[in-house]
Design a protein around this motif. Structure first.
Motif, PDB file in Angstrom:
ATOM      1  N   VAL A  63      31.598  19.702 -19.217  1.00  0.00           N
ATOM      2  CA  VAL A  63      31.170  19.969 -17.697  1.00  0.00           C
ATOM      3  C   VAL A  63      31.232  18.453 -17.127  1.00  0.00           C
ATOM      4  CG1 VAL A  63      29.128  20.468 -16.579  1.00  0.00           C
ATOM      5  CG2 VAL A  63      29.630  21.685 -18.826  1.00  0.00           C
ATOM      6  N   PRO A  64      31.583  18.516 -15.709  1.00  0.00           N
ATOM      7  CA  PRO A  64      31.613  17.265 -15.164  1.00  0.00           C
ATOM      8  C   PRO A  64      30.111  16.705 -15.230  1.00  0.00           C
ATOM      9  CG  PRO A  64      32.740  18.579 -13.707  1.00  0.00           C
ATOM     10  CD  PRO A  64      32.226  19.480 -14.990  1.00  0.00           C
ATOM     11  N   ALA A  65      29.926  15.256 -15.557  1.00  0.00           N
ATOM     12  CA  ALA A  65      28.603  14.560 -15.519  1.00  0.00           C
ATOM     13  C   ALA A  65      27.717  14.814 -14.509  1.00  0.00           C
ATOM     14  CB  ALA A  65      28.715  13.158 -15.922  1.00  0.00           C
ATOM     15  N   SER A  66      28.249  14.867 -13.382  1.00  0.00           N
ATOM     16  CA  SER A  66      27.579  14.946 -12.106  1.00  0.00           C
ATOM     17  C   SER A  66      26.833  16.386 -11.788  1.00  0.00           C
ATOM     18  CB  SER A  66      28.447  15.087 -10.931  1.00  0.00           C
ATOM     19  OG  SER A  66      29.468  15.783 -10.810  1.00  0.00           O
ATOM     20  N   GLN A  67      27.265  17.302 -12.711  1.00  0.00           N
ATOM     21  CA  GLN A  67      26.529  18.643 -12.796  1.00  0.00           C
ATOM     22  C   GLN A  67      25.438  18.742 -14.040  1.00  0.00           C
ATOM     23  OE1 GLN A  67      30.251  21.040 -12.721  1.00  0.00           O
ATOM     24  NE2 GLN A  67      29.436  22.231 -11.209  1.00  0.00           N
ATOM     25  N   CYS A  68      25.781  17.788 -14.728  1.00  0.00           N
ATOM     26  CA  CYS A  68      24.738  17.846 -16.221  1.00  0.00           C
ATOM     27  C   CYS A  68      23.336  17.812 -15.651  1.00  0.00           C
ATOM     28  CB  CYS A  68      25.143  16.910 -17.175  1.00  0.00           C
ATOM     29  SG  CYS A  68      26.752  17.418 -18.033  1.00  0.00           S
ATOM     30  N   GLY A  69      23.072  16.924 -14.688  1.00  0.00           N
ATOM     31  CA  GLY A  69      21.560  16.866 -14.160  1.00  0.00           C
ATOM     32  C   GLY A  69      20.910  18.135 -13.794  1.00  0.00           C
ATOM     33  N   SER A  70      21.682  18.862 -13.201  1.00  0.00           N
ATOM     34  CA  SER A  70      21.267  20.176 -12.664  1.00  0.00           C
ATOM     35  C   SER A  70      20.928  21.232 -13.668  1.00  0.00           C
ATOM     36  CB  SER A  70      22.348  21.013 -11.554  1.00  0.00           C
ATOM     37  OG  SER A  70      22.503  20.095 -10.633  1.00  0.00           O
ATOM     38  N   LEU A  71      21.987  21.002 -14.951  1.00  0.00           N
ATOM     39  CA  LEU A  71      21.796  22.054 -16.130  1.00  0.00           C
ATOM     40  C   LEU A  71      20.604  21.632 -16.776  1.00  0.00           C
ATOM     41  CD1 LEU A  71      25.383  22.263 -17.566  1.00  0.00           C
ATOM     42  CD2 LEU A  71      24.341  23.986 -16.659  1.00  0.00           C
ATOM     43  N   ILE A  72      20.295  20.479 -17.000  1.00  0.00           N
ATOM     44  CA  ILE A  72      19.152  19.850 -17.771  1.00  0.00           C
ATOM     45  C   ILE A  72      17.714  20.120 -16.985  1.00  0.00           C
ATOM     46  CG2 ILE A  72      17.906  17.931 -18.397  1.00  0.00           C
ATOM     47  CD1 ILE A  72      20.897  16.594 -19.096  1.00  0.00           C
ATOM     48  N   GLY A  73      17.728  19.928 -15.516  1.00  0.00           N
ATOM     49  CA  GLY A  73      16.695  20.075 -14.826  1.00  0.00           C
ATOM     50  C   GLY A  73      15.714  19.037 -14.802  1.00  0.00           C
ATOM     51  N   LYS A  74      14.748  18.899 -13.877  1.00  0.00           N
ATOM     52  CA  LYS A  74      13.808  17.862 -13.927  1.00  0.00           C
ATOM     53  C   LYS A  74      12.907  17.923 -15.078  1.00  0.00           C
ATOM     54  CE  LYS A  74      13.009  17.184  -8.883  1.00  0.00           C
ATOM     55  NZ  LYS A  74      12.133  17.290  -7.624  1.00  0.00           N
ATOM     56  N   GLY A  75      12.974  16.734 -15.853  1.00  0.00           N
ATOM     57  CA  GLY A  75      12.139  16.548 -17.050  1.00  0.00           C
ATOM     58  C   GLY A  75      12.482  17.849 -17.828  1.00  0.00           C
ATOM     59  N   GLY A  76      13.784  18.121 -18.013  1.00  0.00           N
ATOM     60  CA  GLY A  76      14.351  19.130 -18.926  1.00  0.00           C
ATOM     61  C   GLY A  76      13.980  20.601 -18.867  1.00  0.00           C
ATOM     62  N   SER A  77      13.363  20.732 -17.494  1.00  0.00           N
ATOM     63  CA  SER A  77      12.684  22.002 -17.305  1.00  0.00           C
ATOM     64  C   SER A  77      13.879  23.200 -17.241  1.00  0.00           C
ATOM     65  CB  SER A  77      12.235  22.172 -15.952  1.00  0.00           C
ATOM     66  OG  SER A  77      12.972  21.668 -14.801  1.00  0.00           O
ATOM     67  N   LYS A  78      15.201  22.772 -16.822  1.00  0.00           N
ATOM     68  CA  LYS A  78      16.175  24.017 -16.752  1.00  0.00           C
ATOM     69  C   LYS A  78      16.768  24.251 -18.155  1.00  0.00           C
ATOM     70  CE  LYS A  78      18.517  26.883 -14.467  1.00  0.00           C
ATOM     71  NZ  LYS A  78      17.981  28.115 -13.824  1.00  0.00           N
ATOM     72  N   ILE A  79      17.115  23.460 -18.868  1.00  0.00           N
ATOM     73  CA  ILE A  79      17.651  23.438 -20.025  1.00  0.00           C
ATOM     74  C   ILE A  79      16.474  24.280 -21.119  1.00  0.00           C
ATOM     75  CG2 ILE A  79      16.965  21.340 -21.162  1.00  0.00           C
ATOM     76  CD1 ILE A  79      19.921  21.459 -22.329  1.00  0.00           C
ATOM     77  N   LYS A  80      15.257  23.847 -20.875  1.00  0.00           N
ATOM     78  CA  LYS A  80      13.942  24.620 -21.601  1.00  0.00           C
ATOM     79  C   LYS A  80      14.206  26.109 -21.210  1.00  0.00           C
ATOM     80  CE  LYS A  80       9.358  24.335 -22.686  1.00  0.00           C
ATOM     81  NZ  LYS A  80       8.055  23.958 -22.180  1.00  0.00           N
ATOM     82  N   GLU A  81      14.283  26.435 -19.867  1.00  0.00           N
ATOM     83  CA  GLU A  81      14.185  27.636 -19.417  1.00  0.00           C
ATOM     84  C   GLU A  81      15.283  28.495 -20.123  1.00  0.00           C
ATOM     85  OE1 GLU A  81      15.579  29.944 -15.559  1.00  0.00           O
ATOM     86  OE2 GLU A  81      14.027  28.035 -15.260  1.00  0.00           O
ATOM     87  N   MET A  82      16.629  27.910 -20.116  1.00  0.00           N
ATOM     88  CA  MET A  82      17.889  28.519 -20.582  1.00  0.00           C
ATOM     89  C   MET A  82      17.518  28.703 -22.002  1.00  0.00           C
ATOM     90  SD  MET A  82      21.201  27.056 -18.698  1.00  0.00           S
ATOM     91  CE  MET A  82      20.925  25.554 -18.709  1.00  0.00           C
ATOM     92  N   ARG A  83      17.002  27.943 -23.042  1.00  0.00           N
ATOM     93  CA  ARG A  83      16.896  28.073 -24.282  1.00  0.00           C
ATOM     94  C   ARG A  83      15.983  29.148 -24.436  1.00  0.00           C
ATOM     95  NH1 ARG A  83      15.905  21.502 -25.296  1.00  0.00           N
ATOM     96  NH2 ARG A  83      18.026  21.127 -25.796  1.00  0.00           N
ATOM     97  N   GLU A  84      14.752  29.221 -23.863  1.00  0.00           N
ATOM     98  CA  GLU A  84      13.525  30.159 -24.071  1.00  0.00           C
ATOM     99  C   GLU A  84      14.075  31.562 -23.823  1.00  0.00           C
ATOM    100  OE1 GLU A  84      10.402  28.592 -22.118  1.00  0.00           O
ATOM    101  OE2 GLU A  84       9.802  27.069 -23.768  1.00  0.00           O
TER     102      GLU A  84
END
Length: 315
Positions: free
Chosen positions: A95-116
């Motif tokens: 994934v382009p690094a410029s999109q990784c911030g959106s995948l992670i989300g603020k404070g890891g919120s998005k990636i946590k939501e995906m995991r859960e």
């Protein structure tokens, strides 16, 4: 996240490209019909890039096909293994690094939501892949969890397009270490030593033609390969546009071939008006045979080199 929500957000008519990083042995598993266009990078590399392009619904079908096939491979491999717990299916997106911030989300919120919400494990690599502006995103879990996770990732990628130019990751051909043991030649692949019949024949020829010289007296690349004075000379003619493949960046590849073969290798300067370069190989017949073998092995990687102009250099 329900598929209907993804369809309304992502739009089934939107064409999307997803890149996957796979080991060569995994690539053979994914040939099948999914409706998406699947392209596999060329080259004699341990890693291959698999590009899946199409409307989002066909991309999900392609990922379902791949995830279930990988699970089938895991189950088949377990039939010959004492392991009792089934390991998860693992896919690596690029994934382009410029999109990784959106995948992670603020404070890891998005990636946590995906995991859960999917039950899949998702990890975004901290460093970019070599010579690129892309990162690896590893997804592990059951095929069902992976498919749901990919759907959510597709939505994020559609909502947050890459910023600026992306330098894509291109796997490099592996410079395979070679070892000689008990009269046999082996190439090192991962944690395994794989017997190499062609190099074994050349090594045995070298051992027959030149006496073993203790390492304390000389420092040959391998015992016997250059322990005696040069016996003969062989010349090759190589097109100018392929010479960079043999030389390598800052001469690394030609030096590697010299060291492994024990031969002296000289590359003539380019002649004005000529489209070819002369290569002179000097050494014992075994040295020359091994040098020729290694040069031919480099030519097998030409397709990969042409896809990666940065690796083509001139002397």
């Amino acid at each position: 996240m329900e598929p209907t929500k993804v369809q309304s957000e992502g739009g089934l008519n939107v064409t999307l490209t997803i890149r996957l990083l796979m080991h060569g042995k995994e690539v053979g598993s994914i040939i099948g019909k999914s409706g998406a266009r699947i392209n596999i990078s060329e080259g004699n590399c341990p890693e291959r890039i698999v590009t899946i392009t199409g409307p989002t619904d066909t991309i999900f079908k392609a990922f379902a096909m791949i995830a279930y096939k990988f699970e089938e491979d895991i189950i088949n491999s377990m039939s010959n293994s004492p392991a009792t717990s089934k390991p998860p299916v693992t896919l690596r997106l690029v994934v382009p690094a410029s999109q990784c911030g959106s995948l992670i989300g603020k404070g890891g919120s998005k990636i946590k939501e995906m995991r859960e919400s999917t039950g899949a494990q998702v990890q975004v690599a901290g460093d970019m892949l070599p010579n690129s502006t892309e990162r690896a995103v590893t997804i592990s879990g059951t095929p069902e969890a992976i498919i749901q996770c990919v759907k959510q990732i597709c939505v994020v990628m559609l909502e947050s397009p890459p910023k600026g130019a992306t330098i894509p990751y291109r796997p490099k051909p592996a410079s395979t270490p070679v070892i000689f043991s008990g009269g046999q030649a082996y190439t090192i692949q991962g944690q395994y030593a794989i017997p190499h019949p062609d190099l074994t024949k050349l090594h045995q020829l070298a051992m027959q033609q030149t006496p073993f010289t203790p390492l304390g007296q000389t420092t040959p690349a391998f015992p016997g390969l250059d322990a005696s004075p040069p016996a003969s000379t062989h010349e090759l003619t190589i097109p100018n546009d392929l010479i960079g493949c043999i030389i390598g960046r800052q001469g690394t590849k030609i030096n590697e071939i010299r060291q492994m073969s024990g031969a002296q290798i000289k590359i003539a300067n380019a002649m004005e008006g000529s489209s070819e370069r002369q290569i002179t190989i000097t050494g014992t017949p075994a040295n020359i045979s091994l040098a020729q073998y290694l040069i031919n092995a480099r030519f097998r990687d030409v397709a990969a080199m042409w896809n990666d102009p940065s690796s083509m250099t001139t002397s």
